[in-house]
Design an enzyme around this catalytic site. Structure first.
Site, PDB file in Angstrom:
ATOM      1  N   LYS A  10       0.848  -1.187   0.000  1.00  0.00           N
ATOM      2  CA  LYS A  10       0.000   0.000   0.000  1.00  0.00           C
ATOM      3  C   LYS A  10       0.885   1.238   0.000  1.00  0.00           C
ATOM      4  CE  LYS A  10      -2.025   2.099   3.507  1.00  0.00           C
ATOM      5  NZ  LYS A  10      -2.482   3.465   3.714  1.00  0.00           N
ATOM      6  N   ASP A  61      -3.294   4.368  -2.170  1.00  0.00           N
ATOM      7  CA  ASP A  61      -4.247   4.913  -1.190  1.00  0.00           C
ATOM      8  C   ASP A  61      -4.164   6.442  -1.169  1.00  0.00           C
ATOM      9  OD1 ASP A  61      -6.051   5.076   0.893  1.00  0.00           O
ATOM     10  OD2 ASP A  61      -4.567   4.636   2.440  1.00  0.00           O
ATOM     11  N   LYS A  78      -7.004   8.405  -1.587  1.00  0.00           N
ATOM     12  CA  LYS A  78      -8.306   8.884  -1.071  1.00  0.00           C
ATOM     13  C   LYS A  78      -8.810  10.114  -1.834  1.00  0.00           C
ATOM     14  CE  LYS A  78      -7.713   7.149   3.665  1.00  0.00           C
ATOM     15  NZ  LYS A  78      -6.310   6.714   3.666  1.00  0.00           N
ATOM     16  N   ASP A 126     -13.234  14.980  -4.616  1.00  0.00           N
ATOM     17  CA  ASP A 126     -13.301  16.252  -5.337  1.00  0.00           C
ATOM     18  C   ASP A 126     -14.583  16.244  -6.167  1.00  0.00           C
ATOM     19  OD1 ASP A 126     -12.463  18.690  -6.699  1.00  0.00           O
ATOM     20  OD2 ASP A 126     -10.413  18.132  -6.136  1.00  0.00           O
ATOM     21  N   THR A 159     -11.222   6.751  10.583  1.00  0.00           N
ATOM     22  CA  THR A 159     -11.283   6.243  11.958  1.00  0.00           C
ATOM     23  C   THR A 159     -10.696   7.230  12.956  1.00  0.00           C
ATOM     24  OG1 THR A 159      -9.307   5.013  11.403  1.00  0.00           O
ATOM     25  CG2 THR A 159     -11.347   3.776  11.478  1.00  0.00           C
ATOM     26  N   ARG A 207       3.453  -1.202  10.439  1.00  0.00           N
ATOM     27  CA  ARG A 207       4.550  -1.321  11.395  1.00  0.00           C
ATOM     28  C   ARG A 207       4.811  -2.711  11.981  1.00  0.00           C
ATOM     29  NH1 ARG A 207       2.483   3.941  14.292  1.00  0.00           N
ATOM     30  NH2 ARG A 207       0.605   3.033  13.357  1.00  0.00           N
TER      31      ARG A 207
HETATM   32  O1  C5P Z   1       1.581   0.757  10.748  1.00  0.00           O
HETATM   33  P1  C5P Z   1       0.126   0.472  10.683  1.00  0.00           P
HETATM   34  O2  C5P Z   1      -0.193  -1.010  10.573  1.00  0.00           O
HETATM   35  O3  C5P Z   1      -0.662   1.130  11.775  1.00  0.00           O
HETATM   36  O4  C5P Z   1      -0.312   1.127   9.271  1.00  0.00           O
HETATM   37  C1  C5P Z   1      -1.605   1.078   8.834  1.00  0.00           C
HETATM   38  C2  C5P Z   1      -1.742   1.807   7.549  1.00  0.00           C
HETATM   39  O5  C5P Z   1      -3.132   1.930   7.291  1.00  0.00           O
HETATM   40  C3  C5P Z   1      -1.199   3.228   7.529  1.00  0.00           C
HETATM   41  O6  C5P Z   1      -0.785   3.490   6.182  1.00  0.00           O
HETATM   42  C4  C5P Z   1      -2.386   4.085   7.896  1.00  0.00           C
HETATM   43  O7  C5P Z   1      -2.331   5.360   7.344  1.00  0.00           O
HETATM   44  C5  C5P Z   1      -3.517   3.289   7.256  1.00  0.00           C
HETATM   45  N1  C5P Z   1      -4.831   3.466   7.878  1.00  0.00           N
HETATM   46  C6  C5P Z   1      -5.085   3.236   9.225  1.00  0.00           C
HETATM   47  N2  C5P Z   1      -6.336   3.384   9.719  1.00  0.00           N
HETATM   48  C7  C5P Z   1      -7.306   3.742   8.914  1.00  0.00           C
HETATM   49  C8  C5P Z   1      -7.076   3.968   7.556  1.00  0.00           C
HETATM   50  C9  C5P Z   1      -5.802   3.814   7.066  1.00  0.00           C
HETATM   51  O8  C5P Z   1      -4.192   2.891   9.975  1.00  0.00           O
HETATM   52  N3  C5P Z   1      -8.510   3.836   9.395  1.00  0.00           N
END
Ligand code: C5P
Length: 238
Positions: free
Chosen positions: A37, A64, A66, A69, A122, A213
């Site tokens: 992603k 991603d 998003k 517009d 979220t 992460r």
């Molecule tokens: O590192 P982590 O697993 O938290 O990364 C999750 C990814 O998903 C990040 O790119 C974050 O921006 C994205 N994301 C999220 N929660 C959401 C939508 C997208 O953590 N509701």
């Protein structure tokens, strides 16, 4: 939608501006996850050329960005994105039915990129929504926007772990559900608050899991991806 293997369900979030690091990580994880992603951070720094560098490795790309517009502008962005060879990309459901339809039309007859709609970010709380003039409880607003987007032709939705089961029940099998906020029991929660394990998320109805992460910050990203794949496989046979 073909049946997905457990590793194919994982999209690893590469959230960095550093192209060299991103390519290195993607090379290391090639074959251990279903795809990568790439979001606003990576794209703003590295542009379509950066996307191509990751895409060259042969894994699926989830772009991603998003889009939100007027319909004509979003349609133009989707047409431009068609040359990036992405497996799926995101728009905001709150752009309205006409914007979602314009995005779907701009994609044309091709299966890819699959158009996913984000419902409510979220990061927004119930109080934030009231401030924005939205009186419905968050869960109801998510279902409402999910219905709007799916009925306007979106291939799927991005949902938090809290929403995935209700969206699956409401939208049926014919709606891709892509879920971030995933944390294996052994990983740090970081700044994620409303989390779910990979196994529980697929059991709740998620097709794809976005995981950053727990894989990227792990001492051995490939081993972390394999542990998550095994957890998904285990959950699917139970
Ligand atoms: O590192 P982590 O697993 O938290 O990364 C999750 C990814 O998903 C990040 O790119 C974050 O921006 C994205 N994301 C999220 N929660 C959401 C939508 C997208 O953590 N509701």
């Amino acid at each position: 939608m073909p049946i997905l293997t457990p590793d194919e369900r994982i999209f690893c979030a590469i959230d960095t501006t550093n192209l060299e690091q991103a390519v290195e990580l993607a090379q290391e994880l090639k074959g251990a996850v279903g795809g990568f992603k790439l979001g606003k951070e990576f794209f703003t720094a590295n542009g379509p050329g950066g996307v191509a560098k990751i895409s060259e490795l042969g894994q699926r790309i989830f772009l991603d960005l998003k889009f939100h517009d007027i319909p004509n502008t979003v349609a133009g962005a989707i047409k431009a994105a068609r040359s990036l060879n992405c497996y799926m990309l995101t728009i905001h459901a709150s752009g309205g039915a006409a914007m979602v339809r314009a995005a779907v039309e701009a994609k044309g007859e091709e299966e890819e990129p699959r158009i996913l709609a984000v419902t409510i970010l979220t990061s927004l709380t119930a109080d934030d929504l009231v401030q924005l003039g939205q009186k419905l409880p968050v869960a109801d607003q998510v279902l409402r926007l999910g219905k709007l987007a799916h009925e306007s032709g979106a291939d799927g939705l991005v949902a938090s772990p809290q929403e995935v089961a209700a969206l699956r029940a409401a939208r049926g099998e014919d709606c891709l559900l892509v879920v971030p906020g995933i944390r294996p029991a052994w990983a740090s929660t970081d700044d994620q608050k409303r989390i779910m394990t990979p196994g529980d998320a697929v059991k709740a109805g998620a097709d794809f899991l976005v995981i950053g992460r727990p894989i990227t910050q792990s001492k051995d990203p490939k081993v972390a991806a394999k542990l998550i794949t095994d957890e998904i496989a285990d959950a699917l046979i139970r």
